[in-house]
Write a protein that holds these residues in place. Structure first.
Motif, PDB file in Angstrom:
ATOM      1  N   PRO A  54      -7.100  -1.822   4.942  1.00 53.15           N
ATOM      2  CA  PRO A  54      -5.818  -2.039   5.655  1.00 53.15           C
ATOM      3  C   PRO A  54      -5.415  -0.855   6.540  1.00 53.15           C
ATOM      4  O   PRO A  54      -5.630   0.308   6.150  1.00 53.15           O
ATOM      5  CB  PRO A  54      -4.817  -2.231   4.514  1.00 53.15           C
ATOM      6  N   PRO A  55      -4.860  -1.120   7.719  1.00 51.15           N
ATOM      7  CA  PRO A  55      -4.465  -0.049   8.649  1.00 51.15           C
ATOM      8  C   PRO A  55      -3.557   1.003   8.003  1.00 51.15           C
ATOM      9  O   PRO A  55      -3.724   2.195   8.262  1.00 51.15           O
ATOM     10  CB  PRO A  55      -3.719  -0.816   9.747  1.00 51.15           C
ATOM     11  N   ALA A  56      -2.656   0.570   7.119  1.00 50.21           N
ATOM     12  CA  ALA A  56      -1.744   1.539   6.477  1.00 50.21           C
ATOM     13  C   ALA A  56      -2.542   2.540   5.636  1.00 50.21           C
ATOM     14  O   ALA A  56      -2.251   3.739   5.600  1.00 50.21           O
ATOM     15  CB  ALA A  56      -0.738   0.799   5.602  1.00 50.21           C
ATOM     16  N   VAL A  57      -3.596   2.052   5.003  1.00 49.15           N
ATOM     17  CA  VAL A  57      -4.442   2.923   4.159  1.00 49.15           C
ATOM     18  C   VAL A  57      -5.260   3.844   5.051  1.00 49.15           C
ATOM     19  O   VAL A  57      -5.376   5.054   4.805  1.00 49.15           O
ATOM     20  CB  VAL A  57      -5.351   2.054   3.259  1.00 49.15           C
ATOM     21  N   LEU A  58      -5.803   3.295   6.135  1.00 45.81           N
ATOM     22  CA  LEU A  58      -6.610   4.124   7.063  1.00 45.81           C
ATOM     23  C   LEU A  58      -5.757   5.253   7.637  1.00 45.81           C
ATOM     24  O   LEU A  58      -6.200   6.410   7.720  1.00 45.81           O
ATOM     25  CB  LEU A  58      -7.172   3.258   8.197  1.00 45.81           C
ATOM     26  N   ALA A  59      -4.525   4.914   7.999  1.00 47.53           N
ATOM     27  CA  ALA A  59      -3.630   5.935   8.583  1.00 47.53           C
ATOM     28  C   ALA A  59      -3.337   7.030   7.553  1.00 47.53           C
ATOM     29  O   ALA A  59      -3.376   8.227   7.869  1.00 47.53           O
ATOM     30  CB  ALA A  59      -2.334   5.272   9.045  1.00 47.53           C
ATOM     31  N   ARG A  60      -3.121   6.625   6.320  1.00 45.67           N
ATOM     32  CA  ARG A  60      -2.834   7.593   5.241  1.00 45.67           C
ATOM     33  C   ARG A  60      -4.043   8.509   5.027  1.00 45.67           C
ATOM     34  O   ARG A  60      -3.916   9.724   4.880  1.00 45.67           O
ATOM     35  CB  ARG A  60      -2.515   6.793   3.976  1.00 45.67           C
ATOM     36  N   LEU A  61      -5.226   7.931   5.034  1.00 48.80           N
ATOM     37  CA  LEU A  61      -6.448   8.715   4.802  1.00 48.80           C
ATOM     38  C   LEU A  61      -6.730   9.650   5.978  1.00 48.80           C
ATOM     39  O   LEU A  61      -7.084  10.815   5.804  1.00 48.80           O
ATOM     40  CB  LEU A  61      -7.642   7.767   4.571  1.00 48.80           C
ATOM     41  N   ASN A  62      -6.532   9.141   7.196  1.00 51.07           N
ATOM     42  CA  ASN A  62      -6.809   9.995   8.360  1.00 51.07           C
ATOM     43  C   ASN A  62      -5.825  11.158   8.409  1.00 51.07           C
ATOM     44  O   ASN A  62      -6.204  12.295   8.704  1.00 51.07           O
ATOM     45  CB  ASN A  62      -6.728   9.174   9.657  1.00 51.07           C
TER      46      ASN A  62
ATOM     47  N   TRP B 107       0.822  -1.203   0.000  1.00 53.38           N
ATOM     48  CA  TRP B 107       0.000   0.000   0.000  1.00 53.38           C
ATOM     49  C   TRP B 107       0.856   1.252   0.000  1.00 53.38           C
ATOM     50  O   TRP B 107       0.360   2.357   0.139  1.00 53.38           O
ATOM     51  CB  TRP B 107      -0.934  -0.027   1.224  1.00 53.38           C
ATOM     52  N   ALA B 108       2.171   1.073  -0.120  1.00 52.08           N
ATOM     53  CA  ALA B 108       3.066   2.239  -0.063  1.00 52.08           C
ATOM     54  C   ALA B 108       2.697   3.243  -1.158  1.00 52.08           C
ATOM     55  O   ALA B 108       2.850   4.444  -0.996  1.00 52.08           O
ATOM     56  CB  ALA B 108       4.511   1.786  -0.223  1.00 52.08           C
ATOM     57  N   GLU B 109       2.154   2.737  -2.262  1.00 48.79           N
ATOM     58  CA  GLU B 109       1.828   3.645  -3.378  1.00 48.79           C
ATOM     59  C   GLU B 109       0.429   4.253  -3.211  1.00 48.79           C
ATOM     60  O   GLU B 109      -0.021   5.054  -3.991  1.00 48.79           O
ATOM     61  CB  GLU B 109       1.871   2.869  -4.717  1.00 48.79           C
ATOM     62  N   PHE B 110      -0.292   3.862  -2.173  1.00 49.21           N
ATOM     63  CA  PHE B 110      -1.675   4.352  -2.019  1.00 49.21           C
ATOM     64  C   PHE B 110      -1.708   5.850  -1.768  1.00 49.21           C
ATOM     65  O   PHE B 110      -0.915   6.356  -0.976  1.00 49.21           O
ATOM     66  CB  PHE B 110      -2.345   3.668  -0.819  1.00 49.21           C
ATOM     67  N   PRO B 111      -2.543   6.603  -2.438  1.00 47.01           N
ATOM     68  CA  PRO B 111      -3.479   6.181  -3.489  1.00 47.01           C
ATOM     69  C   PRO B 111      -2.843   6.345  -4.874  1.00 47.01           C
ATOM     70  O   PRO B 111      -2.263   7.394  -5.156  1.00 47.01           O
ATOM     71  CB  PRO B 111      -4.635   7.167  -3.334  1.00 47.01           C
ATOM     72  N   ASP B 112      -2.979   5.306  -5.704  1.00 47.15           N
ATOM     73  CA  ASP B 112      -2.392   5.439  -7.043  1.00 47.15           C
ATOM     74  C   ASP B 112      -3.477   5.574  -8.105  1.00 47.15           C
ATOM     75  O   ASP B 112      -3.243   5.399  -9.294  1.00 47.15           O
ATOM     76  CB  ASP B 112      -1.467   4.248  -7.339  1.00 47.15           C
ATOM     77  N   ARG B 113      -4.743   5.835  -7.641  1.00 47.02           N
ATOM     78  CA  ARG B 113      -5.816   6.157  -8.616  1.00 47.02           C
ATOM     79  C   ARG B 113      -6.864   6.989  -7.867  1.00 47.02           C
ATOM     80  O   ARG B 113      -6.806   7.105  -6.636  1.00 47.02           O
ATOM     81  CB  ARG B 113      -6.415   4.887  -9.213  1.00 47.02           C
ATOM     82  N   PRO B 114      -7.816   7.594  -8.579  1.00 44.81           N
ATOM     83  CA  PRO B 114      -8.766   8.500  -7.929  1.00 44.81           C
ATOM     84  C   PRO B 114      -9.549   7.837  -6.796  1.00 44.81           C
ATOM     85  O   PRO B 114      -9.838   6.638  -6.848  1.00 44.81           O
ATOM     86  CB  PRO B 114      -9.704   8.904  -9.070  1.00 44.81           C
ATOM     87  N   ILE B 115      -9.876   8.636  -5.792  1.00 43.00           N
ATOM     88  CA  ILE B 115     -10.673   8.175  -4.653  1.00 43.00           C
ATOM     89  C   ILE B 115     -12.075   8.753  -4.810  1.00 43.00           C
ATOM     90  O   ILE B 115     -12.233   9.888  -5.278  1.00 43.00           O
ATOM     91  CB  ILE B 115     -10.032   8.674  -3.337  1.00 43.00           C
ATOM     92  N   THR B 116     -13.085   7.959  -4.458  1.00 45.15           N
ATOM     93  CA  THR B 116     -14.488   8.428  -4.566  1.00 45.15           C
ATOM     94  C   THR B 116     -15.079   8.631  -3.175  1.00 45.15           C
ATOM     95  O   THR B 116     -15.017   7.735  -2.332  1.00 45.15           O
ATOM     96  CB  THR B 116     -15.344   7.394  -5.329  1.00 45.15           C
ATOM     97  N   LEU B 117     -15.615   9.834  -2.961  1.00 44.26           N
ATOM     98  CA  LEU B 117     -16.379  10.105  -1.729  1.00 44.26           C
ATOM     99  C   LEU B 117     -17.849   9.911  -2.084  1.00 44.26           C
ATOM    100  O   LEU B 117     -18.391  10.650  -2.921  1.00 44.26           O
ATOM    101  CB  LEU B 117     -16.158  11.542  -1.249  1.00 44.26           C
TER     102      LEU B 117
ATOM    103  N   LYS C 145      -4.717  17.783  -2.367  1.00 43.26           N
ATOM    104  CA  LYS C 145      -3.278  18.097  -2.186  1.00 43.26           C
ATOM    105  C   LYS C 145      -2.624  17.058  -1.252  1.00 43.26           C
ATOM    106  O   LYS C 145      -1.677  16.390  -1.657  1.00 43.26           O
ATOM    107  CB  LYS C 145      -3.127  19.509  -1.613  1.00 43.26           C
ATOM    108  N   PRO C 146      -3.120  16.842  -0.034  1.00 44.65           N
ATOM    109  CA  PRO C 146      -2.439  15.876   0.845  1.00 44.65           C
ATOM    110  C   PRO C 146      -2.413  14.454   0.301  1.00 44.65           C
ATOM    111  O   PRO C 146      -1.520  13.687   0.594  1.00 44.65           O
ATOM    112  CB  PRO C 146      -3.228  15.959   2.155  1.00 44.65           C
ATOM    113  N   LEU C 147      -3.377  14.104  -0.554  1.00 38.94           N
ATOM    114  CA  LEU C 147      -3.384  12.754  -1.124  1.00 38.94           C
ATOM    115  C   LEU C 147      -2.675  12.712  -2.473  1.00 38.94           C
ATOM    116  O   LEU C 147      -2.429  11.638  -3.024  1.00 38.94           O
ATOM    117  CB  LEU C 147      -4.823  12.238  -1.283  1.00 38.94           C
ATOM    118  N   ALA C 148      -2.392  13.890  -3.021  1.00 36.23           N
ATOM    119  CA  ALA C 148      -1.770  14.000  -4.350  1.00 36.23           C
ATOM    120  C   ALA C 148      -2.527  13.121  -5.345  1.00 36.23           C
ATOM    121  O   ALA C 148      -1.952  12.315  -6.095  1.00 36.23           O
ATOM    122  CB  ALA C 148      -0.298  13.586  -4.291  1.00 36.23           C
ATOM    123  N   GLN C 149      -3.836  13.222  -5.301  1.00 34.21           N
ATOM    124  CA  GLN C 149      -4.665  12.353  -6.122  1.00 34.21           C
ATOM    125  C   GLN C 149      -6.011  13.045  -6.370  1.00 34.21           C
ATOM    126  O   GLN C 149      -6.441  13.889  -5.571  1.00 34.21           O
ATOM    127  CB  GLN C 149      -4.882  11.022  -5.372  1.00 34.21           C
ATOM    128  N   THR C 150      -6.652  12.657  -7.452  1.00 34.14           N
ATOM    129  CA  THR C 150      -8.004  13.155  -7.724  1.00 34.14           C
ATOM    130  C   THR C 150      -8.965  12.571  -6.688  1.00 34.14           C
ATOM    131  O   THR C 150      -8.865  11.374  -6.366  1.00 34.14           O
ATOM    132  CB  THR C 150      -8.427  12.689  -9.137  1.00 34.14           C
TER     133      THR C 150
END
Ligand code: MLT
Length: 327
Positions: A262-270, A23-33, A56-61
């Motif tokens: 995954p916890p790594a993704v949750l931490a990145r999102l939070n 998940w080190a590359e997360f997010p590598d594509r757009p995220i949907t809310l 900006k913080p996610l560097a992703q659409t």
């Protein structure tokens, strides 16, 4: 590729996945809310504001997608069933805490089917009326309501929506019966209120303030305990100070991921959410609408979960007393 190298590849990717390296590359594509109400309403406006600040913080659409209906439970179910990879998130409000008590059959369980990414804001709410209503104060409205008991149409965004809950509390406090007119969100409801097709609505300040300032609807009171800290609306009394002592319907919004993300993704999102909520432009936009950005421990996943669990408990008592349920 022979069997040995296939197995080796599988083992390496499995280790990477569990270690979080995958998940080190997360997010590598757009995220949907996902917003569980129609476009243009308060939930939608808050989500779009958040999407902008998360880019900006996610560097992703970061996209916003509306899945409306059934008081927000259809959109919530969509996220509960989504792939737990961090790319499909839910922006939802107090409905997360009320649906478990209001709906006998829900296609998801709160809090079990969600990961909690943080509470975003608290939104005061208002009691507004169609512009053709003669009443020009809550006292005059109260008289009109008692003279028209059983004949008043009160718009909401479906069973379990914030506008519906506020309407329940209002009718119980005023011992009046009004006809609920459900919409897929308070944006379409607002159009009918401004057009005079319905009489009253509880609406979050997010959506109500521009229409009140534009004199497209009449404002009678603030439904949360605090007055709106906005110059144009500071004179609008709360329902509590207008005679419905202790009346307090405050709407809050949070962000959720499917259980098992995954916890790594949750931490990145939070972390991205915490950065986004410190964005000066976002704070300015939200405060201009009377919203209060959360800065306390409810912005952490643990604090957010604990808060929602307390709210589920609180609202179950209120809903039980009101006797209202949904299918
Ligand atoms: C509500 O009443 O739950 C919300 O205002 C719905 C919406 O955001 O449209």
């Amino acid at each position: 590729m022979n069997m040995l190298s296939k197995r080796a590849t599988w083992l390496v990717s499995a280790l990477a996945f569990t270690s979080g390296a995958a998940w080190a590359e997360f997010p590598d594509r757009p995220i949907t809310l996902v917003v569980p109400f129609a476009a243009g309403g308060p939930s939608d406006k808050i989500a779009r504001d958040l999407a902008e600040a998360l880019r900006k913080p996610l560097a992703q659409t970061v996209l916003v997608d509306n899945t409306a209906g059934a008081g927000g439970t259809i959109g919530s179910a969509r996220v509960a069933r989504a792939n737990p990879d961090g790319y499909t998130l839910l922006v939802h409000h107090i409905g997360m805490a009320t649906a478990p008590s209001l709906y006998k059959k829900l296609p998801f369980k709160t809090p079990d089917d969600f990961e909690f990414l943080g509470l975003v804001n608290e939104a005061p709410s208002t009691l507004i009326g169609r512009p053709t209503l003669a009443a020009s104060s809550f006292a005059e409205l109260r008289t009109w309501i008692s003279e028209n008991d059983g004949k008043i149409n009160l718009a909401n965004a479906g069973v379990g929506s914030a506008s519906h809950l506020c309407a329940l509390m209002l009718q119980s406090a005023m011992k009046s019966t009004m006809t609920a007119v459900p919409y897929k969100g308070t944006a379409p409801a607002m159009n009918d209120l401004m057009g005079g097709q319905v009489d009253l609505m509880c609406e979050q300040a997010t959506n109500a303030v521009p229409q009140i300032e534009g004199k497209k609807v009449k404002v009678y009171a603030v439904t949360s305990a605090r007055r709106l800290a906005l110059p144009a609306l500071a004179q609008v009394p709360t329902l509590s100070e207008s005679g419905l002592n202790g009346f307090d319907v405050q709407v809050w919004h949070g962000v959720y991921a499917p259980r098992g993300t995954p916890p790594a993704v949750l931490a990145r999102l939070n972390a991205a959410l915490q950065t986004a909520l410190r964005e000066p432009d976002l704070i300015k936009r939200q405060e201009a609408l009377g919203l209060r950005i959360v800065t306390d421990e409810r912005l952490t996943p643990a604090g957010h979960r604990q808060f929602v669990e307390q709210e589920i408990e609180r609202w179950s008592k209120v809903i039980q007393k009101s006797g209202v349920t949904a299918e």
